[in-house]
Scaffold this motif. Structure first.
Motif, PDB file in Angstrom:
ATOM      1  N   ASP A   1     -25.622 -41.419  -6.970  1.00 41.14           N
ATOM      2  CA  ASP A   1     -25.771 -40.095  -7.253  1.00 41.14           C
ATOM      3  C   ASP A   1     -27.113 -39.974  -6.231  1.00 41.14           C
ATOM      4  O   ASP A   1     -28.193 -40.485  -6.435  1.00 41.14           O
ATOM      5  CB  ASP A   1     -26.137 -39.722  -8.705  1.00 41.14           C
TER       6      ASP A   1
ATOM      7  N   LYS B   1     -16.185 -37.785  -6.004  1.00 41.28           N
ATOM      8  CA  LYS B   1     -17.116 -38.010  -7.156  1.00 41.28           C
ATOM      9  C   LYS B   1     -17.372 -36.903  -7.447  1.00 41.28           C
ATOM     10  O   LYS B   1     -18.443 -35.866  -6.838  1.00 41.28           O
ATOM     11  CB  LYS B   1     -18.368 -39.059  -6.747  1.00 41.28           C
ATOM     12  N   ILE B   2     -16.993 -36.054  -8.582  1.00 41.97           N
ATOM     13  CA  ILE B   2     -17.297 -34.755  -9.112  1.00 41.97           C
ATOM     14  C   ILE B   2     -17.692 -34.954 -10.711  1.00 41.97           C
ATOM     15  O   ILE B   2     -17.231 -35.753 -11.340  1.00 41.97           O
ATOM     16  CB  ILE B   2     -16.206 -33.894  -8.829  1.00 41.97           C
ATOM     17  N   SER B   3     -18.357 -33.970 -10.855  1.00 45.99           N
ATOM     18  CA  SER B   3     -18.640 -33.663 -12.551  1.00 45.99           C
ATOM     19  C   SER B   3     -19.101 -32.237 -12.442  1.00 45.99           C
ATOM     20  O   SER B   3     -20.006 -31.532 -12.031  1.00 45.99           O
ATOM     21  CB  SER B   3     -19.859 -34.238 -12.963  1.00 45.99           C
TER      22      SER B   3
ATOM     23  N   ASN C   1     -20.632 -29.756  -9.573  1.00 42.42           N
ATOM     24  CA  ASN C   1     -21.124 -30.538  -8.462  1.00 42.42           C
ATOM     25  C   ASN C   1     -20.194 -31.736  -8.154  1.00 42.42           C
ATOM     26  O   ASN C   1     -19.476 -32.200  -8.739  1.00 42.42           O
ATOM     27  CB  ASN C   1     -22.300 -31.249  -9.264  1.00 42.42           C
ATOM     28  N   GLY C   2     -20.343 -31.831  -6.743  1.00 45.71           N
ATOM     29  CA  GLY C   2     -19.445 -33.071  -6.325  1.00 45.71           C
ATOM     30  C   GLY C   2     -19.463 -33.176  -4.797  1.00 45.71           C
ATOM     31  O   GLY C   2     -19.769 -32.321  -3.977  1.00 45.71           O
TER      32      GLY C   2
ATOM     33  N   SER D   1     -22.873 -27.985  -4.998  1.00 48.62           N
ATOM     34  CA  SER D   1     -24.096 -28.129  -6.387  1.00 48.62           C
ATOM     35  C   SER D   1     -24.075 -26.783  -6.773  1.00 48.62           C
ATOM     36  O   SER D   1     -24.405 -25.766  -6.165  1.00 48.62           O
ATOM     37  CB  SER D   1     -25.458 -28.535  -5.427  1.00 48.62           C
TER      38      SER D   1
ATOM     39  N   PHE E   1     -24.105 -35.908 -10.780  1.00 45.98           N
ATOM     40  CA  PHE E   1     -22.821 -36.482 -11.092  1.00 45.98           C
ATOM     41  C   PHE E   1     -22.952 -38.031 -11.568  1.00 45.98           C
ATOM     42  O   PHE E   1     -22.074 -38.642 -11.537  1.00 45.98           O
ATOM     43  CB  PHE E   1     -21.606 -35.989 -10.211  1.00 45.98           C
TER      44      PHE E   1
ATOM     45  N   SER F   1     -20.109 -39.648 -13.612  1.00 48.07           N
ATOM     46  CA  SER F   1     -18.675 -39.550 -13.073  1.00 48.07           C
ATOM     47  C   SER F   1     -18.320 -40.745 -12.329  1.00 48.07           C
ATOM     48  O   SER F   1     -19.250 -41.107 -11.701  1.00 48.07           O
ATOM     49  CB  SER F   1     -18.564 -38.357 -12.344  1.00 48.07           C
TER      50      SER F   1
END
Length: 168
Positions: free
Chosen positions: A42, A69-71, A74-75, A101, A155, A158
């Protein structure tokens, strides 16, 4: 020396891809020198660089996620854009990087040749301003995004998915 061949999400078994748990010591807790469970991939409010070699087969392709890489909102996603609209869909493809973001995002892309290895680097540069993506092909800067005031890219929980072919 070798390389990985990904089949993405197609096929009866769901395809071949990697999913990396982003926690120190998550896989081999007893063997880890730092089993704290902290995120290590992260970037938070800092810069980052993702780099890899990519060899795309010489045939037409749909949108294909390379790394992600996402959540929530955000990613970071790097993907191949569909080659259907290309003049030469079996010999050229666009590599796209998107960083998001909250409600702010950056995007940059460039074209690669299919059928050979291309060294790709996607950099989120926060030192030269509020935030900008710099993309390199074979060591040469090919494209940049506009600037955007990205806040923290959060994230931590994730996984990093490589070669999935589809948005997670």
């Amino acid at each position: 020396t070798g390389y990985l061949g990904f089949s993405g999400s197609s096929g009866a078994s769901g395809g071949t891809y990697l999913s990396v748990k982003d926690f120190k010591g998550s896989t081999a807790y007893s063997l880890s020198q730092d089993p704290t469970g902290e995120s290590i991939l992260d970037p938070g409010t800092g810069p980052f660089t993702w780099e890899f070699y990519l060899n795309v087969p010489p045939r037409a392709n749909d949108n294909q996620v390379i790394a992600q890489k996402i959540s929530g909102s955000n990613g970071i996603t790097i993907f191949l854009s569909s080659s259907a609209s290309k003049t030469s869909p079996t010999t050229k493809a666009d590599v796209v990087t998107i960083v998001k973001s909250g409600d702010q995002y950056l995007s940059s892309s460039f074209e690669i040749d299919k059928g050979k290895f291309n060294h790709i680097a996607a950099v989120l540069d926060r030192a030269s301003g509020p935030g900008q993506i710099l993309m390199y092909r074979n060591g040469i800067k090919i494209s940049t995004s506009n600037y955007s005031n990205l806040s923290q890219i959060d994230f931590k929980t994730s996984p990093l998915t490589l070669g999935s072919g589809t948005l997670q």
